[in-house]
Motif scaffolding. Structure first.
Motif, PDB file in Angstrom:
ATOM      1  N   ARG A  10      38.286 -16.806  54.068  1.00 23.98           N
ATOM      2  CA  ARG A  10      39.672 -16.815  53.300  1.00 23.98           C
ATOM      3  C   ARG A  10      39.430 -16.216  52.119  1.00 23.98           C
ATOM      4  O   ARG A  10      38.271 -15.714  51.631  1.00 23.98           O
ATOM      5  N   SER A  19      35.622 -20.501  55.238  1.00 25.00           N
ATOM      6  CA  SER A  19      36.503 -21.287  55.293  1.00 25.00           C
ATOM      7  C   SER A  19      36.037 -22.750  55.004  1.00 25.00           C
ATOM      8  O   SER A  19      34.661 -22.838  54.966  1.00 25.00           O
ATOM      9  N   ASP A  59      37.662 -27.324  50.026  1.00 19.92           N
ATOM     10  CA  ASP A  59      38.999 -26.428  49.994  1.00 19.92           C
ATOM     11  C   ASP A  59      39.061 -25.875  48.629  1.00 19.92           C
ATOM     12  O   ASP A  59      39.355 -24.724  48.500  1.00 19.92           O
TER      13      ASP A  59
END
Length: 193
Positions: A10, A19, A59
């Motif tokens: 990402r 990720s 995240d």
């Protein structure tokens, strides 16, 4: 291993990063090394052959964390007598304290692919804060379908702060073993979940 349709990478702050997920240090692609001054005039290099780490990529990458365990008895400087001395109670006391442990407490972005990983290092039962200068080396998928990323890290510690105080004074001044130890880590991490 992830399915071939899951995203491997990402974009974040101009970098392509892994990720989110849990990654383990690949034993076949790692080096946990150190450098110490010897007799005030040269350097001795060594490594710990047996080390493991779990890296949780969050995240929010700045919420990521690392735990690492190093087997003290796996120290290797390519000189058997010195290695035995380093395992002894005068240094690591590997029998009484079989592992060195590192637990991260925070991550800061520095510049581009450079980060500071703050944490606590425990050596011989003594825990001290240690910041690692980390360079993110890249991310991808191996020919075997494993999501991987590479990194390097370094820091310098004062071994005496961890109770590793053995030394010998030299007739010419100074000491046999320097107080400052440079730690050098190279690694590849493989996605676990």
């Amino acid at each position: 291993m992830t399915s071939s349709t899951a995203p491997v990478t990402r974009d974040w702050d101009g970098l392509t990063i892994p990720s989110a997920g849990t990654y383990a240090l690949d034993a076949a692609h790692k080096r946990v090394g150190f450098v110490a001054r010897h007799m005030m005039v040269s350097k001795v290099r060594g490594e710990f052959a047996d080390a493991s780490a779990t890296i949780t990529v969050a995240d929010d990458p700045l919420q990521s964390s690392v735990t690492a365990t190093i087997q003290a008895a796996s120290i290797n400087t390519n000189q058997a007598d010195r290695d035995a001395h380093l395992r002894s109670p005068e240094f690591l006391d590997a029998e009484a304290f079989p592992t060195l442990e590192y637990r991260s407490t925070g991550v800061k972005s520095r510049d581009g692919n450079e980060f500071v990983l703050s944490g606590e290092l425990t050596v011989k039962g003594v825990t001290r804060p240690v910041d690692l200068e980390v360079e993110f080396e890249g991310v991808g998928r191996s020919p075997f379908g494993q999501d991987i990323f590479g990194f390097s890290a370094s820091t310098e510690i004062d071994r005496e702060e961890f109770g590793l105080t053995w030394n010998v004074a030299l007739e010419t001044g100074g000491v046999l073993v320097g107080k400052k130890i440079k730690i050098e880590i190279e690694g590849e991490a493989v996605r676990q979940a």
